[in-house]
Design a protein around this motif. Structure first.
Motif, PDB file in Angstrom:
ATOM      1  N   GLU A 186       0.847  -1.207   0.000  1.00 44.01           N
ATOM      2  CA  GLU A 186       0.000   0.000   0.000  1.00 44.01           C
ATOM      3  C   GLU A 186       0.876   1.248   0.000  1.00 44.01           C
ATOM      4  O   GLU A 186       0.568   2.227  -0.693  1.00 44.01           O
ATOM      5  N   THR A 187       1.943   1.220   0.770  1.00 42.57           N
ATOM      6  CA  THR A 187       2.865   2.355   0.825  1.00 42.57           C
ATOM      7  C   THR A 187       3.499   2.580  -0.534  1.00 42.57           C
ATOM      8  O   THR A 187       3.583   3.716  -1.022  1.00 42.57           O
ATOM      9  N   GLN A 188       3.921   1.500  -1.171  1.00 38.92           N
ATOM     10  CA  GLN A 188       4.514   1.598  -2.507  1.00 38.92           C
ATOM     11  C   GLN A 188       3.505   2.178  -3.495  1.00 38.92           C
ATOM     12  O   GLN A 188       3.847   3.033  -4.317  1.00 38.92           O
ATOM     13  N   THR A 189       2.260   1.766  -3.393  1.00 42.23           N
ATOM     14  CA  THR A 189       1.208   2.278  -4.278  1.00 42.23           C
ATOM     15  C   THR A 189       0.985   3.771  -4.047  1.00 42.23           C
ATOM     16  O   THR A 189       0.813   4.533  -5.007  1.00 42.23           O
ATOM     17  N   LEU A 242      11.980   6.147  -2.915  1.00 36.81           N
ATOM     18  CA  LEU A 242      11.038   5.633  -1.924  1.00 36.81           C
ATOM     19  C   LEU A 242      10.305   4.396  -2.451  1.00 36.81           C
ATOM     20  O   LEU A 242      10.088   3.431  -1.711  1.00 36.81           O
ATOM     21  N   ILE A 243       9.947   4.419  -3.727  1.00 36.98           N
ATOM     22  CA  ILE A 243       9.279   3.265  -4.337  1.00 36.98           C
ATOM     23  C   ILE A 243      10.206   2.049  -4.327  1.00 36.98           C
ATOM     24  O   ILE A 243       9.789   0.940  -3.984  1.00 36.98           O
ATOM     25  N   GLU A 244      11.463   2.260  -4.681  1.00 35.89           N
ATOM     26  CA  GLU A 244      12.437   1.171  -4.665  1.00 35.89           C
ATOM     27  C   GLU A 244      12.582   0.584  -3.264  1.00 35.89           C
ATOM     28  O   GLU A 244      12.588  -0.641  -3.091  1.00 35.89           O
ATOM     29  N   HIS A 245      12.689   1.449  -2.267  1.00 33.08           N
ATOM     30  CA  HIS A 245      12.846   0.988  -0.889  1.00 33.08           C
ATOM     31  C   HIS A 245      11.587   0.273  -0.399  1.00 33.08           C
ATOM     32  O   HIS A 245      11.682  -0.753   0.284  1.00 33.08           O
ATOM     33  N   ALA A 246      10.433   0.798  -0.748  1.00 36.68           N
ATOM     34  CA  ALA A 246       9.181   0.151  -0.344  1.00 36.68           C
ATOM     35  C   ALA A 246       9.053  -1.221  -0.983  1.00 36.68           C
ATOM     36  O   ALA A 246       8.607  -2.183  -0.342  1.00 36.68           O
ATOM     37  N   SER A 247       9.459  -1.332  -2.232  1.00 33.04           N
ATOM     38  CA  SER A 247       9.419  -2.616  -2.932  1.00 33.04           C
ATOM     39  C   SER A 247      10.345  -3.621  -2.257  1.00 33.04           C
ATOM     40  O   SER A 247       9.978  -4.775  -2.017  1.00 33.04           O
ATOM     41  N   HIS A 248      11.549  -3.171  -1.950  1.00 28.89           N
ATOM     42  CA  HIS A 248      12.515  -4.047  -1.278  1.00 28.89           C
ATOM     43  C   HIS A 248      11.982  -4.473   0.088  1.00 28.89           C
ATOM     44  O   HIS A 248      12.062  -5.659   0.450  1.00 28.89           O
ATOM     45  N   SER A 249      11.418  -3.545   0.826  1.00 26.03           N
ATOM     46  CA  SER A 249      10.870  -3.852   2.153  1.00 26.03           C
ATOM     47  C   SER A 249       9.748  -4.875   2.064  1.00 26.03           C
ATOM     48  O   SER A 249       9.696  -5.826   2.846  1.00 26.03           O
TER      49      SER A 249
END
Length: 55
Positions: free
Chosen positions: A9-12, A34-41
């Protein structure tokens, strides 16, 4: 898996923010990071959930 869903949801949210045409190049770069980090997380959370399911 609830944590995984929240991470996605955060990535979205970051991806939707990226659609704003008024963003500066620096803001776009920040959102991309931020998107990259959210995806990795979210991938890490998913792996954790898969490990816990095997126990």
């Amino acid at each position: 898996m609830a944590c995984f869903c929240k991470a996605r949801e955060t990535q979205t949210l970051y991806t939707k923010c990226l659609m704003d045409e008024d963003l500066s190049e620096k803001e776009k770069q920040l959102l991309n990071k931020l998107i990259e980090h959210a995806s990795h997380s979210s991938d890490l959370v998913k792996k954790y959930c898969e490990l816990k399911a095997k126990e």
